[in-house]
Structure formats: C-alpha cells, structure tokens
Design an enzyme around this catalytic site. Structure first.
Site, short mmCIF file in Angstrom:
data_model
loop_
_atom_site.label_atom_id
_atom_site.label_comp_id
_atom_site.label_asym_id
_atom_site.label_seq_id
_atom_site.Cartn_x
_atom_site.Cartn_y
_atom_site.Cartn_z
N THR A 26 0.85 -1.20 0.00
CA THR A 26 0.00 0.00 0.00
C THR A 26 0.88 1.24 0.00
O THR A 26 1.95 1.23 0.60
CB THR A 26 -0.89 -0.01 1.26
OG1 THR A 26 -1.80 -1.11 1.17
CG2 THR A 26 -1.70 1.28 1.40
N THR A 29 4.33 4.82 -3.35
CA THR A 29 5.43 4.18 -4.08
C THR A 29 4.92 2.89 -4.73
O THR A 29 5.21 2.62 -5.90
CB THR A 29 6.60 3.87 -3.11
OG1 THR A 29 6.83 5.02 -2.28
CG2 THR A 29 7.88 3.53 -3.87
N ASP A 85 8.10 3.54 5.71
CA ASP A 85 8.30 4.93 6.13
C ASP A 85 9.73 5.15 6.60
O ASP A 85 10.29 6.23 6.41
CB ASP A 85 7.30 5.28 7.24
CG ASP A 85 5.88 5.10 6.74
OD1 ASP A 85 5.54 5.71 5.71
OD2 ASP A 85 5.13 4.30 7.33
N LYS A 95 6.37 1.00 9.35
CA LYS A 95 5.37 1.06 8.29
C LYS A 95 4.04 1.51 8.91
O LYS A 95 3.89 1.52 10.11
CB LYS A 95 5.20 -0.32 7.63
CG LYS A 95 6.39 -0.67 6.74
CD LYS A 95 6.22 -2.00 6.02
CE LYS A 95 4.91 -2.19 5.30
NZ LYS A 95 4.56 -1.11 4.37
N GLY A 97 2.32 4.42 7.65
CA GLY A 97 1.99 5.82 7.37
C GLY A 97 0.67 5.93 6.62
O GLY A 97 -0.09 6.87 6.79
N GLY A 98 0.39 4.91 5.81
CA GLY A 98 -0.87 4.90 5.06
C GLY A 98 -1.96 4.13 5.80
O GLY A 98 -3.06 3.92 5.25
N GLU A 104 -0.74 -5.33 5.97
CA GLU A 104 0.62 -5.43 5.40
C GLU A 104 1.45 -6.45 6.16
O GLU A 104 2.22 -7.20 5.57
CB GLU A 104 1.31 -4.06 5.44
CG GLU A 104 0.73 -3.08 4.44
CD GLU A 104 1.30 -1.68 4.58
OE1 GLU A 104 1.30 -0.95 3.57
OE2 GLU A 104 1.71 -1.29 5.68
N LYS A 122 14.22 7.45 3.01
CA LYS A 122 13.57 6.57 4.00
C LYS A 122 14.59 5.67 4.73
O LYS A 122 14.22 4.92 5.63
CB LYS A 122 12.56 5.66 3.31
CG LYS A 122 11.50 6.39 2.46
CD LYS A 122 10.31 6.74 3.29
CE LYS A 122 9.14 7.27 2.48
NZ LYS A 122 8.29 6.27 1.93
C1 5RP Z 1 1.14 2.06 4.37
C2 5RP Z 1 2.62 1.92 4.40
C3 5RP Z 1 3.36 2.50 3.24
O1 5RP Z 1 4.04 1.48 2.60
C4 5RP Z 1 4.30 3.56 3.75
O2 5RP Z 1 3.56 4.50 4.48
C5 5RP Z 1 5.04 4.25 2.59
O3 5RP Z 1 4.12 4.97 1.84
P1 5RP Z 1 4.54 5.88 0.61
O4 5RP Z 1 5.09 4.96 -0.43
O5 5RP Z 1 3.28 6.56 0.19
O6 5RP Z 1 5.58 6.86 1.10
O7 5RP Z 1 3.22 1.37 5.28
O8 5RP Z 1 0.57 1.57 5.55
#
Ligand code: 5RP
Length: 228
Positions: A26, A29, A85, A95, A97-98, A104, A122
């Site tokens: 998710t 990226t 993250d 991880k 952030g989303g 996951e 990162k």
């Molecule tokens: C979501 C995650 C994402 O993989 C992580 O936040 C990185 O996100 P992005 O690619 O938008 O920076 O752990 O739960």
C-alpha cells in the site's frame, strides 16, 4: 527533481514472474509498482494473482487490471512488494503511514520474499528518528493505550477531515513520536504487542528480504538482507 517513488516502484515490477501469487503493498510508491504491473499484464500477457493489503490497493488493482484473491485462497505468497516509512541497515522498518500496517504485516508474514521499495530519504541509521511509529488499537481502548504509550514520547490519535481516522479494519491509529528514536525494535514490538487494546504495531522486524532504494541521482541500489 527525480521522482524517487516512481523509480523504485516501477523497478520492482521486473521481479514478478508468470504464475506467481504476489502480495500488493500500500502507498504512493507501491502505486507505481501496480501501474507497471498492470502494463506488464496487458503487454506481455503476464499471469498472476495479487493479494491486496488495503482497500485502496484493491481499488488500484481494479484500475490497473490486476486479478486478486483473498489471502486465505493462496497456499503461500511468492513475492510481495511494499513501501516503508523508515528502514534501517538490519532491514527493520516502520510502516503504517498509510494506515495499512495490520494487513501489510499479515501479507508480509506469508511471503517467501518481501521486497521494499523506497527513496533514499527513508533509509535511516536509527528507527523512530524521522517518522512516528503507528500503532493500531481498538477504538474502545485508544485513550488507555495512549496513556501507556506516553512514556515513549508524544502520542497523537490520527485524524482525517476532523474525524478520528479508522483503518480498513475499523480500528484507530496512535502515532508515537519517539524522544530519542528506537533502540531495540524487536523487544519494543514484543512489549507493545502485550498492551491490551493494541492490535498491531508498525514495527516490521525480520520480514524484509530485499530493499530497492531510489537515489537522488536517479540510480537504483538493490540491497539483500544481510541475514537472509
Ligand atoms: C502504508 C505503508 C506504506 O508502505 C508507507 O507509508 C510508505 O508509503 P509511501 O510509499 O506513500 O511513502 O506502510 O501503511
């Protein structure tokens, strides 16, 4: 400016082979990985089944024409591509952030190979120094768990559009900004998991096998886990 997320995400699509069950992470990226994967399905006739880690990835999979199955319908997942993250030299990660940390982690734990796609910003020396640690909690216990987490640093309950943010699993997220970073991710994960009301933490230890790092100069570095 180089789009590091696009570079890393698209690069990882080359690891997918026909016949694989592929864990679909998710984030922004991973979105580039999914788009490229959809192109490979269309142009090369690549055949695969995806396992999604969030509702947003389910929607993206439909958009890009990637067939999906439920996690329980796969005996194992051959390869997962996900973002992070923060990631350190031992491949421990923050991880979530989303907000998709729980699904996951389930998918990562079923995966033979977990590939992480990140920009070089990162990659950190010490976890918890640039990004807060997300912790998924049942809403009933959010206030109690929050008090218990305050010994580590500043804790905020995640919000969205003025409302409490809820994950795909109907839970809340507490983001913990550590005062001095995280010394020992494995023991912290164990300690946090023992707090009643905590569903999952965004600490991922021993789950990543390979990291694809997009550099500011437009090159890609691939690192394989030192202990795998
Ligand atoms: C979501 C995650 C994402 O993989 C992580 O936040 C990185 O996100 P992005 O690619 O938008 O920076 O752990 O739960």
């Amino acid at each position: 400016m180089t789009d590091l997320k696009r570079l890393a995400g698209e690069f990882a699509a080359q690891y997918v082979e026909s016949g694989m069950v592929v864990g679909l992470g998710t984030g922004s990226t991973v979105e580039h990985f999914l788009r490229r994967l959809g192109e490979r399905i269309r142009l090369e006739g690549l055949s695969l089944r995806g396992v999604c880690t969030s509702k947003s990835t389910e929607a993206a999979s439909i958009r890009y024409g990637i067939p999906t199955i439920a996690p329980g319908d796969a005996a194992a997942i051959d390869l997962t591509v996900d973002g992070a993250d923060e990631i350190d030299a031992a491949f421990s990660m923050i991880k979530g952030g989303g907000g998709a940390l729980l699904r996951e982690k389930v998918v990562a734990s079923l995966s033979r190979v977990e590939v992480i796609v990140v920009g070089q910003n990162k990659v950190v020396e010490k976890l918890g120094t640039t990004f807060p640690l997300p912790i998924e909690v049942v809403p009933f216990a959010a206030g109690v768990v929050r008090r218990s987490l305050e010994r580590f640093g500043n804790v905020t309950e995640r919000m969205r559009d003025g409302n409490i943010y809820l994950t795909d699993n109907g839970n809340a997220i507490l983001d913990v900004r550590f005062r001095n970073g995280i010394e020992d991710a494995a023991s912290l994960e164990t300690a946090l998991d023992r707090i009643p009301g905590v569903v999952e933490t965004g600490l991922f230890v021993g789950l990543a096998h390979r990291v694809v790092i997009a550099k500011d100069d437009g090159t890609i570095e691939v690192r394989d886990c030192p202990r795998c």
